[in-house]
Enzyme design. Sequence first.
Site, short mmCIF file in Angstrom:
data_model
loop_
_atom_site.label_atom_id
_atom_site.label_comp_id
_atom_site.label_asym_id
_atom_site.label_seq_id
_atom_site.Cartn_x
_atom_site.Cartn_y
_atom_site.Cartn_z
N LYS A 30 3.09 -17.54 8.46
CA LYS A 30 2.79 -18.95 8.29
C LYS A 30 3.11 -19.72 9.58
CE LYS A 30 3.78 -20.38 4.15
NZ LYS A 30 4.81 -20.63 3.12
N ARG A 99 9.75 -24.51 4.30
CA ARG A 99 8.84 -23.49 3.75
C ARG A 99 9.18 -22.09 4.23
NH1 ARG A 99 3.11 -25.52 5.77
NH2 ARG A 99 2.37 -24.21 4.06
N GLY A 108 3.82 -16.50 -3.50
CA GLY A 108 4.64 -16.97 -4.61
C GLY A 108 5.98 -16.27 -4.74
N MET A 110 8.55 -16.22 -2.45
CA MET A 110 9.70 -16.92 -1.88
C MET A 110 9.53 -18.42 -2.08
SD MET A 110 10.67 -14.61 1.32
CE MET A 110 9.10 -14.88 2.02
N ARG A 343 -4.53 -18.20 7.31
CA ARG A 343 -4.26 -16.79 7.65
C ARG A 343 -5.54 -16.01 7.39
NH1 ARG A 343 -0.64 -16.36 2.39
NH2 ARG A 343 -2.36 -16.98 1.06
N HIS A 459 -1.98 -17.82 -9.26
CA HIS A 459 -0.99 -16.75 -9.06
C HIS A 459 -1.51 -15.41 -9.54
CE1 HIS A 459 2.52 -14.30 -10.33
NE2 HIS A 459 3.01 -14.71 -9.17
N ARG A 579 -7.29 27.79 -4.72
CA ARG A 579 -6.19 28.46 -5.42
C ARG A 579 -6.82 29.52 -6.33
NH1 ARG A 579 -5.62 23.02 -6.00
NH2 ARG A 579 -3.77 22.06 -5.08
N ARG A 634 -6.61 31.23 -0.88
CA ARG A 634 -5.19 31.59 -0.91
C ARG A 634 -4.97 32.71 -1.91
NH1 ARG A 634 -0.86 27.27 -2.86
NH2 ARG A 634 -1.73 27.79 -4.90
N GLU A 766 5.01 26.59 4.59
CA GLU A 766 5.55 25.73 3.52
C GLU A 766 7.02 25.96 3.29
OE1 GLU A 766 3.31 26.54 -0.05
OE2 GLU A 766 3.05 28.63 0.49
N SER A 785 -1.85 26.67 7.65
CA SER A 785 -2.13 25.51 6.82
C SER A 785 -0.80 25.05 6.23
CB SER A 785 -3.12 25.85 5.72
OG SER A 785 -3.32 24.72 4.90
N GLY A 787 1.52 23.62 3.75
CA GLY A 787 1.55 23.30 2.32
C GLY A 787 2.63 22.25 2.14
N THR A 788 2.24 21.00 2.26
CA THR A 788 3.26 19.95 2.36
C THR A 788 3.96 19.67 1.03
OG1 THR A 788 1.48 18.34 2.22
CG2 THR A 788 2.37 18.83 4.40
N ASN A 789 3.38 20.10 -0.09
CA ASN A 789 4.10 19.91 -1.35
C ASN A 789 5.33 20.80 -1.38
OD1 ASN A 789 2.11 18.16 -2.11
ND2 ASN A 789 1.05 19.63 -3.42
N ASP A 790 5.11 22.10 -1.16
CA ASP A 790 6.25 23.01 -1.15
C ASP A 790 7.16 22.73 0.03
OD1 ASP A 790 6.51 24.75 -3.35
OD2 ASP A 790 4.63 25.74 -2.78
N CYS A 853 -2.93 21.37 3.63
CA CYS A 853 -3.49 21.24 2.29
C CYS A 853 -2.37 20.74 1.42
CB CYS A 853 -4.04 22.56 1.79
SG CYS A 853 -2.85 23.90 1.79
N TYR A 873 -7.47 19.75 10.91
CA TYR A 873 -8.10 19.19 9.71
C TYR A 873 -7.07 18.87 8.63
CZ TYR A 873 -7.52 23.73 7.47
OH TYR A 873 -6.98 24.87 6.93
P1 ADP Z 1 3.49 -20.62 -0.25
O1 ADP Z 1 3.96 -19.70 0.80
O2 ADP Z 1 3.97 -20.26 -1.60
O3 ADP Z 1 2.02 -20.87 -0.16
P2 ADP Z 1 3.89 -23.09 1.16
O4 ADP Z 1 5.01 -23.14 2.10
O5 ADP Z 1 2.56 -22.87 1.73
O6 ADP Z 1 4.22 -22.02 0.03
O7 ADP Z 1 3.92 -24.43 0.35
C1 ADP Z 1 3.17 -24.59 -0.81
C2 ADP Z 1 2.36 -25.84 -0.74
O8 ADP Z 1 3.17 -26.96 -0.49
C3 ADP Z 1 1.35 -25.85 0.36
O9 ADP Z 1 0.18 -25.24 -0.01
C4 ADP Z 1 1.12 -27.32 0.55
O10 ADP Z 1 0.14 -27.77 -0.33
C5 ADP Z 1 2.45 -27.91 0.20
N1 ADP Z 1 3.12 -28.30 1.43
C6 ADP Z 1 3.92 -27.55 2.20
N2 ADP Z 1 4.33 -28.26 3.27
C7 ADP Z 1 3.78 -29.47 3.18
C8 ADP Z 1 3.80 -30.63 3.98
N3 ADP Z 1 4.51 -30.69 5.10
N4 ADP Z 1 3.10 -31.69 3.57
C9 ADP Z 1 2.40 -31.63 2.42
N5 ADP Z 1 2.33 -30.58 1.61
C10 ADP Z 1 3.01 -29.50 1.99
MG MG Z 2 2.83 26.18 -2.02
MG MG Z 3 1.00 -21.63 1.14
#
Ligand code: ADP
Ligand code: MG
Ligand code: MG
Length: 902
Positions: A30, A99, A108, A110, A343, A459, A579, A634, A766, A785, A787-790, A853, A873
């Site tokens: 981020k 953030r 979601g 953290m 991103r 989510h 086999r 084998r 193996e 060859s 034999g990575t399991n054994d 294998c 291979y």
């Molecule tokens: P997550 O990683 O869970 O997406 P974010 O850090 O992106 O969490 O925050 C979640 C939401 O909070 C963002 O999508 C945005 O809408 C809002 N937010 C975060 N920072 C700001 C900010 N400085 N001003 C307005 N909204 C914010």
């Molecule tokens: Mg074997």
């Molecule tokens: Mg976000």
Amino acid sequence: MEAAMTDDSPKYVYDFSEGNKDLKDLLGGKGANLAEMTNLGLPVPPGFTITTEACTVYLETGSTPESLDDEVATHLDALEKARGKKLGDPNDPLLVSVRSGAKFSMPGMMETVLNVGLNDQSVEGLARQADNERFAWDSYRRLIQMFGKTVQDIEGEAFEDAIEEIKREKGTQNDLDLDADDLRHLVDVYKGIVREHTGEDFPQDPREQMTAAINAVFDSWNSDRAVLYRRQERIPADLGTAVNVVAMVFGNMGMDSGTGVAFTRDPGTGEQGVYGDYLQNAQGEDVVAGIRNTVPLQDLEKIDKTSYDRLMEIMATLEGHYRDLCDIEFTIEAGQLWMLQTRVGKRTAAAAFRIASQLVDEGVIDLDEAVQRVTGDQLVHLMFPQFDTSAKVQQLGRGMSASPGAAVGKAVFDSYTAVKWSRSGEDVILVRRETNPDDLNGMIAAKGILTSRGGKTSHAAVVARGMGKTCVCGAEELQVNTKRRFLTAPDGTEVHEGDVISIDGSTGRVYLGEVPVVDSPVVEYFEGVESSGDLVHAVDRIMKHADEKRRLGVRANADTAEDAERARRFGAEGIGLCRTEHMFLGERRQHVERLILAEDDEQRDAALEALLPLQRWDFLQLLTAMDGLPTTIRLLDPPLHEFLPNITELSVRVALAESRGEKNENDLRLMQAVHRLHESNPMLGLRGVRLGLVVPGLFNLQVRAIAEAAAQLVKLHKNPKPEIMIPLVGSVQELEIIRADAEQVLQEVAEETGEELNILIGTMIELPRAALTADQIAESAEFFSFGTNDLTQTTWGFSRDDVEAAFFSTYLEVGIFGVSPFETIDVDGVGELVRIGTDKGRATRPDLKVGVCGEHGGDPDSVHFFNQVGLDYVSCSPFRVPVARLEAARATVAQEGSSDSR
Ligand code: ADP
Ligand code: MG
Ligand code: MG
């Protein structure tokens, strides 16, 4: 700002103008991308990033680095100047968000706290400045709610119940109906909740709020759900999270404000054209939480054309800059557009292939890069079966196609039941109104996820896509009652807990009962069935390029002609492991029993003679299917007692016979043999080459069958290429003896048939001893060859059948394994033996052919390792062959890339 730093303490805080997108390790995804957007001149509110290094110090020592406070103070100062406002100013406060943001996105998982800086005084100032009391009190109640939940560990429900209560009193469902007075009252209630749970008042000092929020974000790295998510996604546990402090902009200032999320292409299908959700007069999480219904992004054009046009422009800029699908989060404050995140966006497997192919067409990337943009796991996903829609089905309703796949299971309405039922072997579909991070366990346990609320960015959708799990979201026509555990379709049909439903994540359709499934078009394509469509086209061109690109050969493990034919269609360039034990089961057991019970040479030879034509027939078929391609066979590997009847069955038979006064001589002798051959540790017992050495004639029979089959095919002008592989060799002497015998048999068959046979003889590696003495073994082996399991079992000293159930979950939990060594090769231990074995073997015999294998041959990460070690291979199950082809190419491209930049 430099003054705060001493020479020996690293820089822990970066202004957005100081970072860039390549600093994800340090600034998190981020932060790095906020910096990148800032430097592109896009409208990003000012802010700064506290590095992941500060987080790791905090997590290791329990306190933040000494120099951090000063550095933060300096950057906060700059931020205040940039905004012309001061944190905590009672008349015109600067507010910030705090953030989380790790290197890899963990949606979601953290925490984020918005509106930091509000207190009993500054809330009034904010109201006056904005001339909007409702907005100010809404912001304040949000701060207390998020702070309480995130920093003070108060159950979110306490706050949610309070707001529900006020809405109920008001007779409304919509939080927009709550006016300034309601929200002021809500703040009082919230403060009471905080006091009740912590024994203290909600902190009024803005700087104290900020520091506490920063530390809470650091702590959230180790929250249960974050730990679980990382394990699931194989994200290393020691990366830590960065923290971004960002000047607040407000989407909750009125109807000319709002907040949204968008994608530059459809992340579900890969279709071109922007895609997103927008919500007026809202802040932050409101969009993804599904609290109110969002409008499609296209509607923003009618609501606020200027912002919409600007947003389209920015999205085009971002796509051009990142050369890939981007997802973004934005907010409009009183008609002014702000970018809050971007991103390179997650996408479904089908979208990944389509987008990679589109970008090649658009001239944005070349085919090498297209190969890098897709993964073997995504290909696996596309090979999943799909619902047979020609079947008679009862559709219950339809939602959004959030994450593709066809899932069938019993409906369950809470995560606890999902986990419980799946543990007892049931397939379940987790049905929720909407999911939240606490549902993660249930989502992992379920075959699929169905929600009645929330869009493709909810989510449920985001997490399911990330896990590659089937998901239908926002099926609003289904009424879900989680308390009473049932759902109601529009036609009145009810589905109760335990009733079977089928959900199609590609179309969003939900069906009652079990819908039959059919092959995916991608599998049909590999099978050579005429198929069309842009997905198949994308897969085709990427796979063709992958085959041109890769250095590593790909073979298949196949025991029957049928499997071999399929493997060939899937692109296998040979059989790496046939086999032979399956060939001694069924009706042929009787011959093996005779062999085991033989009392003299004559009886033994008779048993072997009976087996010879049967074995020859097996190899004729296999070699015909693999005509022209190397076929590694084998010789018999498992302990002989595996071919004898089960001891309990046998005892019952004998006892029954005795009770009838009969006596079955053969059964009695079998009983004796079972006892005689019983082993405490069959995995380490009389098997493999050891069997060949103590059971006279057994290996010779197999060698003869192979040679005769080959000679017969040569006579028919075919081109059989069998290779004989000796299992479980630990010392070169074992191999020398077997080899001498085998060569003699080959010589005899050549003389008898008059055909010149060129059959390689090699061995499996193996056992650790084999790897360590590979230079000696190579004297006598024309190929290796692994034999990575054994090899994994014998290197770690555990037997898979025993350990997986007994303690693997603990090992994964406490972090001894990041992933099971049976899934992905343990590079440090088992992998090192592969490296040693290969190097030593080639030192003796430079043209030694070396392959692997075992299940690791089809595992993406392991394939990269085998490529790096320089194997010739990999061999894997037929279905995995396309995955190995793709990953082998990705490994080659990655290797070229890293050597280019050196
Ligand atoms: P997550 O990683 O869970 O997406 P974010 O850090 O992106 O969490 O925050 C979640 C939401 O909070 C963002 O999508 C945005 O809408 C809002 N937010 C975060 N920072 C700001 C900010 N400085 N001003 C307005 N909204 C914010
Ligand atoms: Mg074997
Ligand atoms: Mg976000």
